[in-house]
Design an enzyme around this catalytic site. Structure first.
Site, mmCIF file in Angstrom:
data_model
loop_
_atom_site.group_PDB
_atom_site.id
_atom_site.type_symbol
_atom_site.label_atom_id
_atom_site.label_comp_id
_atom_site.label_asym_id
_atom_site.label_seq_id
_atom_site.Cartn_x
_atom_site.Cartn_y
_atom_site.Cartn_z
ATOM 1 N N SER A 1 -6.592 4.433 1.616
ATOM 2 C CA SER A 1 -5.688 3.664 2.463
ATOM 3 C C SER A 1 -6.300 2.423 3.083
ATOM 4 O O SER A 1 -5.578 1.480 3.408
ATOM 5 C CB SER A 1 -5.128 4.565 3.571
ATOM 6 O OG SER A 1 -6.171 5.079 4.370
ATOM 7 N N HIS B 1 -0.149 7.347 -0.218
ATOM 8 C CA HIS B 1 0.054 5.909 -0.397
ATOM 9 C C HIS B 1 0.408 5.559 -1.836
ATOM 10 O O HIS B 1 0.113 4.447 -2.291
ATOM 11 C CB HIS B 1 -1.195 5.143 0.045
ATOM 12 C CG HIS B 1 -1.373 5.078 1.527
ATOM 13 N ND1 HIS B 1 -0.733 4.140 2.312
ATOM 14 C CD2 HIS B 1 -2.089 5.857 2.368
ATOM 15 C CE1 HIS B 1 -1.087 4.318 3.576
ATOM 16 N NE2 HIS B 1 -1.890 5.361 3.645
ATOM 17 N N LYS C 1 6.052 7.493 4.595
ATOM 18 C CA LYS C 1 5.676 6.168 4.097
ATOM 19 C C LYS C 1 6.786 5.671 3.158
ATOM 20 O O LYS C 1 7.871 5.358 3.621
ATOM 21 C CB LYS C 1 4.299 6.214 3.437
ATOM 22 C CG LYS C 1 3.200 6.685 4.406
ATOM 23 C CD LYS C 1 1.822 6.518 3.831
ATOM 24 C CE LYS C 1 0.757 7.218 4.680
ATOM 25 N NZ LYS C 1 0.763 6.921 6.093
#
Length: 402
Positions: A188, A216, A247
């Site tokens: 990340s 991610h 996310k």
């Protein structure tokens, strides 16, 4: 008693500020989107948002919001319980089944966050006779989860397959009963992608399991948005996938473990964050189902995100900025000095671009950066404006001798 502690804590906070490591919180008065309104902690007004994990721009998508409204009426606000007592609704089981199908795994278990998911895996699966081999740059939740287990701990240099093999040999020669390799799918702070095909090759050679935190990546990495295992063609070779609903998958909260059926079954019986934390709010579960519907037709969003990412990275490189290489939507602009990174973030906010300077302990000393995160919700003009703001902010810093 606290009076004697207060001075020590105040001194520590002063040291953090003096080192340029203080992390202020900005307050926004709008939904999460490509543009937000800052109401406190910075220049008030509408600004471009280039620091959210809202990769596909779904956090304020009207169909997701509508699904959430409908779920409130049908399922209520919260469960007020844990899953095995009276905290499981049909909507939770449906989401688990949909995630399993989407990620190509046998079963899925929901958690209140991916931090909790990572915190609940290692202690459940590994004992003192086992070994966990972890990438050096893995997320803090993986590190903390490993600390909860009694397994022997091995660490290999980031994405270094020779070092991974060395650690696997040591674990094997040490008589480890079970071996679990764990890595972020995308790291990340850097935007680097783990070489999962090579990881799986080594795992098979040394009879180890593979776990990937794909927070991610799921939703926008890979041809169908199924994350780094799909990108590398190893969906059937990864044993455990952890991830978040917070996310690309709508940006709310909640996490999951998608894995082999027996692993999930054992987690339901013994994983402490699952057994002792309230169930994921049904409104999030229902809205996440709508997100999965949207992902089936999200090719245009993924293409737009990729185009925005390429534009930002190429323009920033042409302007002479040090952007870590890659093609992920995380585009770290390396600054080095923590105070300078913080000051640049302030200057960018003054120019209408909301970004955050990252410094120690989030990243190593001397590697402060501004982590820019692109979104499908950004327009080409938004990206160009952000680059222009970086150029202007750098010029002001240089003129001030910073």
């Amino acid at each position: 008693m606290f009076d004697s502690v207060r001075a020590d804590l105040a001194a520590t906070l002063d040291e953090i500020r003096a080192a340029g490591l203080h992390k202020p919180e900005r307050v926004i008065g709008t939904p999460q989107s490509a543009t937000v309104a800052v109401t406190a902690g910075g220049r008030p007004g509408e600004v471009l948002n280039f620091c959210a994990n809202n990769y596909l721009g779904l956090a304020d998508h009207p169909e997701v919001i509508a699904a959430a409204h409908e779920a409130l009426d049908r399922w209520g606000y919260g469960m007020a319980s844990v899953r095995f007592i009276c905290g499981t609704q049909e909507v939770h089981k449906e989401l688990e089944a949909r995630l399993s199908a989407f990620l190509g795994q046998e079963d899925t278990i929901l958690y209140s966050s991916c931090f909790d998911a990572n915190g609940g895996v290692f202690e459940t699966l590994l004992g003192a006779e086992d070994a966990v081999i972890s990438d050096a740059l893995n997320h803090a939740s993986i590190i903390d989860g490993i600390r909860l287990s009694k397994a022997r701990r091995f660490r290999y240099a980031n994405r270094d397959m020779a070092d991974l093999e060395k650690q696997l040999k040591e674990a094997t020669e040490g008589g480890a009963r079970r071996k679990l390799i764990v890595t972020d799918g995308v790291f990340s702070m850097d935007g680097y992608v783990a070489p999962l095909a090579d990881v799986c090759d080594l795992a098979e050679r040394y009879d180890a399991m593979v776990m990937v935190d794909d927070s991610h990546a799921v939703g926008f990495v890979g041809p169908g948005g199924r994350g780094t295992p799909e990108l590398h063609g190893v969906m059937d070779r990864v044993d455990i996938i952890t991830g978040t609903l917070g996310k690309a998958l709508g940006g709310a909260s909640g996490g999951y473990v998608a894995a082999r059926a027996e692993i999930v079954a054992l987690l339901r019986q013994r994983s402490r964050p699952y057994l002792f934390s309230n169930t994921l709010a049904p409104v999030i579960a229902a809205a996440s189902l709508k997100v999965l519907d949207l992902l089936e037709a999200a090719g245009d969003l993924r293409e737009r995100l990729a185009a925005n990412t390429q534009l930002f990275r190429s323009r920033m490189t042409a302007e002479g900025f040090d952007v870590l290489p890659g093609d992920h939507a995380i585009a770290p602009v390396m600054i080095g000095d923590a105070a300078k990174a913080g000051r640049m973030a302030e200057l960018l906010l003054e120019r209408g671009v909301y970004v955050i300077g990252f410094s120690y302990p989030v990243v190593p000393q001397g590697q402060a950066r501004i982590r820019v995160q692109l979104s499908a919700a950004h327009s080409t003009a938004d990206v160009d404006r952000a680059v222009d703001a970086f150029v202007a902010a750098r010029a002001e810093l240089d003129a001030a001798g910073a």
